[in-house]
Design an enzyme around this catalytic site. Structure first.
Site, short mmCIF file in Angstrom:
data_model
loop_
_atom_site.label_atom_id
_atom_site.label_comp_id
_atom_site.label_asym_id
_atom_site.label_seq_id
_atom_site.Cartn_x
_atom_site.Cartn_y
_atom_site.Cartn_z
N CYS A 112 0.81 -1.23 0.00
CA CYS A 112 0.00 0.00 0.00
C CYS A 112 0.84 1.28 0.00
CB CYS A 112 -0.98 0.00 1.16
SG CYS A 112 -0.25 -0.18 2.80
N ASP A 346 -7.65 5.58 -1.44
CA ASP A 346 -7.31 4.35 -0.73
C ASP A 346 -6.79 3.29 -1.70
OD1 ASP A 346 -7.13 2.22 0.98
OD2 ASP A 346 -9.24 2.23 1.60
N HIS A 348 -6.20 0.20 -0.89
CA HIS A 348 -6.57 -1.12 -0.38
C HIS A 348 -7.79 -1.69 -1.09
CE1 HIS A 348 -4.27 0.85 2.87
NE2 HIS A 348 -3.80 -0.36 3.08
#
Length: 458
Positions: A112, A346, A348
């Protein structure tokens, strides 16, 4: 023979964990991000207002994934959405070519911070080639990617992902033609020219061993700091990896940009200008653009709320290209704020591999359809801040403005970072890393000490 058997078990375990992470991050709960109509929204130096306008109230389309209090909006919400969606979104991917030295074909669960670093660099390149005013013409046409929480499709994806992890590598070819050569054919069509740059920038971040700023290349540079595929990477480590990747890039269109990483929260102006004035071609007298990366820490174990105004001030600057930060063990790319909440992208979310070497590859999965927000209080204290300056004059102006902002927003005796005149060597610091090494020896020791942390400070 026993060792070989153990290796096979480890490989199978790695593949199973990768497949599990692929499934884990391939679904999300449907949530909406709410914005107040009474407060301005700042996005990478641009301000948007969602107030009433001539008593004509509009509803935010459901597909946008964000909403305003009481579902009433007005003003330039669509402009905000288009601006946000136009930023390049780089997330977990699965089923890409195997990373050298490992059996991994996905970065789910560990990549990430590399992804948020890629997003920050991508924004710097957008500013460099297209400018801050650029937006993607098709931005408002993409659908929200939020998916169902648990379906047969997800289970099938888990099975398919595990099977794919057992397959061999792909062979990819990435075109190396210069953007200037390609764009010259469309010089009379501004929109077509921009679209060529847009696609080319995304292709540089493809998940291929040949992509200049792709995951495979970044991991290779990370090995010089003791990192490998599957390890955690902190924002300070990623800053140096990005610097090395840009310095080593030999693409003709990237010779006009460089990266400088601050040392001990200090930006040495003469070092920056030296990098901007260094040219590979003797007949090229133009200044280089520079992306300045500043690793900082906003507190001890937790973020100090006194730094909220500082973060707001940074994200309000036209020079800002975002912040690599997040929550502990979860990296986000911060792009703006409203009130005391940060707006972020994000990484993820696991998406399928896209071969960016093919003509007209799909762009939709590289743009986030909806923003997310989180309280500043939840932010991990370690982060890396990024700025873009087009030339030396721009850098001098930016350093003055950022210094003023630091003084105004700082409640402490000393600002979080500073700009000083002169070179780092004038202050008895190690000035630069050599060409054979990514980090100096003293920084390597510090990295080893913090190797178990997701976020580290150099």
């Amino acid at each position: 023979m026993e060792a070989t058997g153990t290796e096979e078990v480890d490989k199978l375990k790695t593949k199973f964990i990768s497949a599990w992470n692929n499934m884990k991050y391939s679904w999300v709960l449907k949530t909406k991000t709410y914005f107040s109509r009474n407060s301005p929204v700042l996005l990478l130096g641009k301000c948007y207002h969602f107030k009433y306008e001539d008593d004509e109230n509009k509803l935010l389309p459901a597909r946008s994934g964000c909403a305003i209090e009481d579902h009433i909006i007005a003003g330039n919400v669509e402009e905000f959405r288009k601006d946000f969606i136009s930023r390049i979104w780089l997330t977990y991917r699965e089923e890409f070519p195997q990373i050298e030295g490992s059996v991994l074909t996905t970065d789910c669960g560990w990549g990430c911070t590399l992804r948020t670093g890629q997003m920050l660099l991508a924004q710097g390149l957008i500013l460099h080639f297209l400018g801050r005013a650029w937006t993607w013409p098709d931005a408002l046409n993409i659908e929200n990617s939020d998916s169902e929480s648990w379906t047969s499709h997800t289970v099938k994806k888990f099975t398919a992902s595990f099977e794919a992890s057992l397959s061999g590598e792909r062979e990819l070819k990435t075109p190396t033609i210069s953007l200037k050569e390609t764009v010259g054919r469309y010089s009379d069509d501004h929109e077509t020219r921009n679209e060529i740059y847009h696609r080319k920038i995304i292709s540089w971040f493809g998940d291929s061993p040949l992509a200049l700023f792709g995951l495979h290349h970044l991991i290779e540079y990370g090995k010089k700091s003791g990192k490998k595929a599957g390890d955690w990477y902190g924002p300070a480590v990623v800053a140096h990896i990005l610097r090395k990747a840009v310095e080593e890039a030999r693409h003709p269109d990237l010779q006009g940009i460089t990266i400088y990483v601050a040392q001990d929260c200090t930006v040495y102006s003469s070092d920056v200008i030296d990098k901007q004035c260094a040219s590979m071609a003797s007949d090229n007298t133009d200044d280089k653009a520079v992306i300045i990366l500043v690793p900082v820490r906003l507190g001890g174990e937790r973020t100090n709320t006194n730094y909220l105004e500082f973060v707001k001030g940074i994200l309000s600057l036209e020079y800002c290209v975002g912040i690599i930060g997040g929550k502990p063990k979860q990296s986000y790319y911060f792009t703006g704020f409203q009130d005391d909440s940060l707006i972020y992208m994000d990484p993820h979310y696991c998406q399928s591999f896209v071969d960016v070497s093919i003509k007209d590859f799909p762009l939709e999965t590289f743009h986030c359809p909806s923003p997310k927000k989180m309280s500043f209080r939840k932010m991990d204290p370690s982060c890396t801040i990024g700025f873009y300056c087009r030339n030396v004059q721009d850098f001098k102006r930016a350093s003055e403005e950022i210094t003023k902002m630091l003084k105004i927003s700082s409640k402490e005796k000393y600002p979080l970072f500073t700009f000083v005149n002169g070179h780092s060597r004038d202050y008895d610091f190690t000035s630069t890393t050599n060409e054979e090494d990514l980090f100096p020896e003293d920084e390597k020791k510090r990295l080893q000490r913090f190797s178990t942390e997701e976020f580290v400070l150099l």
